[in-house]
Design a protein around this motif. Structure first.
Motif, mmCIF file in Angstrom:
data_model
loop_
_atom_site.group_PDB
_atom_site.id
_atom_site.type_symbol
_atom_site.label_atom_id
_atom_site.label_comp_id
_atom_site.label_asym_id
_atom_site.label_seq_id
_atom_site.Cartn_x
_atom_site.Cartn_y
_atom_site.Cartn_z
ATOM 1 N N LEU A 1 0.845 -1.196 0.000
ATOM 2 C CA LEU A 1 0.000 0.000 0.000
ATOM 3 C C LEU A 1 0.881 1.247 0.000
ATOM 4 N N VAL A 2 0.725 2.100 -1.017
ATOM 5 C CA VAL A 2 1.543 3.311 -1.113
ATOM 6 C C VAL A 2 0.729 4.586 -0.918
ATOM 7 N N ARG A 3 -0.597 4.482 -1.018
ATOM 8 C CA ARG A 3 -1.421 5.677 -0.846
ATOM 9 C C ARG A 3 -2.833 5.291 -0.416
ATOM 10 N N VAL A 4 -3.291 5.876 0.682
ATOM 11 C CA VAL A 4 -4.701 5.760 1.060
ATOM 12 C C VAL A 4 -5.421 6.869 0.304
ATOM 13 N N LEU A 5 -6.096 6.488 -0.770
ATOM 14 C CA LEU A 5 -6.701 7.491 -1.647
ATOM 15 C C LEU A 5 -8.029 7.995 -1.095
ATOM 16 N N HIS A 6 -8.807 7.102 -0.514
ATOM 17 C CA HIS A 6 -10.076 7.485 0.118
ATOM 18 C C HIS A 6 -10.250 6.660 1.384
ATOM 19 N N GLN A 7 -10.733 7.318 2.430
ATOM 20 C CA GLN A 7 -10.980 6.643 3.706
ATOM 21 C C GLN A 7 -12.399 6.938 4.157
ATOM 22 N N GLU A 8 -13.233 5.900 4.178
ATOM 23 C CA GLU A 8 -14.637 6.026 4.589
ATOM 24 C C GLU A 8 -15.332 7.146 3.812
ATOM 25 N N ALA A 9 -15.195 7.111 2.506
ATOM 26 C CA ALA A 9 -15.723 8.167 1.643
ATOM 27 C C ALA A 9 -17.158 7.872 1.216
ATOM 28 N N GLU A 10 -17.949 8.927 1.124
ATOM 29 C CA GLU A 10 -19.300 8.820 0.580
ATOM 30 C C GLU A 10 -19.224 8.769 -0.947
ATOM 31 N N PHE A 11 -20.289 8.280 -1.575
ATOM 32 C CA PHE A 11 -20.304 8.179 -3.035
ATOM 33 C C PHE A 11 -20.142 9.542 -3.707
ATOM 34 N N ASP A 12 -20.669 10.610 -3.073
ATOM 35 C CA ASP A 12 -20.605 11.920 -3.719
ATOM 36 C C ASP A 12 -19.201 12.531 -3.689
ATOM 37 N N GLU A 13 -18.243 11.848 -3.057
ATOM 38 C CA GLU A 13 -16.855 12.300 -3.113
ATOM 39 C C GLU A 13 -16.152 11.814 -4.379
ATOM 40 N N PHE A 14 -16.844 10.982 -5.165
ATOM 41 C CA PHE A 14 -16.313 10.483 -6.426
ATOM 42 C C PHE A 14 -17.040 11.153 -7.585
ATOM 43 N N THR A 15 -16.440 11.059 -8.764
ATOM 44 C CA THR A 15 -17.130 11.491 -9.978
ATOM 45 C C THR A 15 -18.062 10.364 -10.392
ATOM 46 N N ILE A 16 -19.342 10.674 -10.515
ATOM 47 C CA ILE A 16 -20.340 9.650 -10.814
ATOM 48 C C ILE A 16 -20.594 9.623 -12.313
ATOM 49 N N GLY A 17 -20.225 8.510 -12.943
ATOM 50 C CA GLY A 17 -20.432 8.344 -14.372
ATOM 51 C C GLY A 17 -21.670 7.520 -14.660
ATOM 52 N N ALA A 18 -21.858 7.191 -15.933
ATOM 53 C CA ALA A 18 -23.045 6.439 -16.335
ATOM 54 C C ALA A 18 -23.042 5.028 -15.761
ATOM 55 N N ASP A 19 -21.857 4.427 -15.650
ATOM 56 C CA ASP A 19 -21.803 3.039 -15.193
ATOM 57 C C ASP A 19 -20.706 2.780 -14.162
ATOM 58 N N ALA A 20 -20.078 3.840 -13.637
ATOM 59 C CA ALA A 20 -18.985 3.624 -12.683
ATOM 60 C C ALA A 20 -18.721 4.894 -11.880
ATOM 61 N N LEU A 21 -18.031 4.724 -10.768
ATOM 62 C CA LEU A 21 -17.503 5.849 -10.002
ATOM 63 C C LEU A 21 -16.033 6.009 -10.368
ATOM 64 N N SER A 22 -15.539 7.234 -10.351
ATOM 65 C CA SER A 22 -14.133 7.443 -10.687
ATOM 66 C C SER A 22 -13.519 8.487 -9.765
ATOM 67 N N THR A 23 -12.205 8.425 -9.671
ATOM 68 C CA THR A 23 -11.441 9.375 -8.881
ATOM 69 C C THR A 23 -10.097 9.562 -9.560
ATOM 70 N N LYS A 24 -9.270 10.456 -9.043
ATOM 71 C CA LYS A 24 -7.956 10.696 -9.634
ATOM 72 C C LYS A 24 -6.868 10.541 -8.581
#
Length: 223
Positions: free
Chosen positions: A61-84
């Motif tokens: 593990l090199v990066r904790v990208l999200h910790q206990e995140a809600e869905f609205d903290e991601f970009t919501i696409g047509a068929d998936a959630l995404s982050t950077k």
């Protein structure tokens, strides 16, 4: 008179130009372009919060990208959630180019209750990881995965984390004590028991820990 003044003026201008070049700092090197990797996943069919980590090619593990995140903290696409991901580790250092992967857990709400507290000094023995069998993710067509859990903490809170260090569930807030010790145990009824020692020792019971689903975002290249 005019012929004498003109060469003198040109000479003074030349000297001023050379001095300005000596004094003016040279242009700094351009900053390294920002690196951004898009990570997407189909969330498991479960209500809860997302913890997501980035791993190197050796599975560390090199990066904790999200910790206990809600869905609205991601970009919501047509068929998936995404982050950077910016290509940095948890200490804000740039990681080398290469192959990385991301995976995480969707954690359903669970019951966390404090069941005791004492001012007496309690010695906390180190404990082995707690092995838990999770709910199978129907989107990945796999069997119920098994993970190892341990207690962890930072400056602000205690939590349950995976053995490799990905925080999943916050258990308690911490005061500004200089000494902290935590340990996690599995009870016979499949609930978890966490002891948290600071200036006082508190005991917590956590039920519903198996209500988690694992998901995999696959492998990607960091350039």
């Amino acid at each position: 008179m005019t012929k004498k003044v003109l060469p003198l003026t040109i000479g003074l201008l030349a000297i001023s130009f050379l001095r300005a070049q000596e004094i003016s700092p040279s242009p700094s090197a351009s900053a390294t372009p920002a690196r951004a990797v898009r990570i997407s996943f189909v969330p498991p069919p479960l209500e809860g919060k997302v913890s997501l980590g980035v791993y190197n090619e050796w599975g560390q593990l090199v990066r904790v990208l999200h910790q206990e995140a809600e869905f609205d903290e991601f970009t919501i696409g047509a068929d998936a959630l995404s982050t950077k991901w910016d290509g940095k580790d948890d200490y804000d250092y740039d990681l080398p180019a290469g192959k990385y992967s991301a995976r995480g857990f969707l954690v359903a709400p669970m019951k966390i209750e404090q069941i005791s507290q004492t001012d007496e000094a309690v010695f906390i023995d180190p404990a082995p990881p707690v092995r838990i069998k999770l709910v199978a993710n129907p989107l990945e067509n796999n069997e119920r995965p098994t993970i190892d859990l341990v207690a962890g903490y930072d400056d602000d809170s205690t939590y349950i984390q995976t053995l490799d260090g990905l925080p999943l569930v916050t258990v308690s807030k911490l005061d500004k004590s200089s000494e902290v010790a935590v340990v996690l145990d599995l009870e016979r009824d499949k609930s978890l028991n966490m002891l948290v020692r600071t200036a006082v020792t508190r005991e917590f019971r956590i039920t519903g820990i198996t209500k988690m689903m694992a998901f995999d975002c696959g492998q990607f290249e960091l350039k």
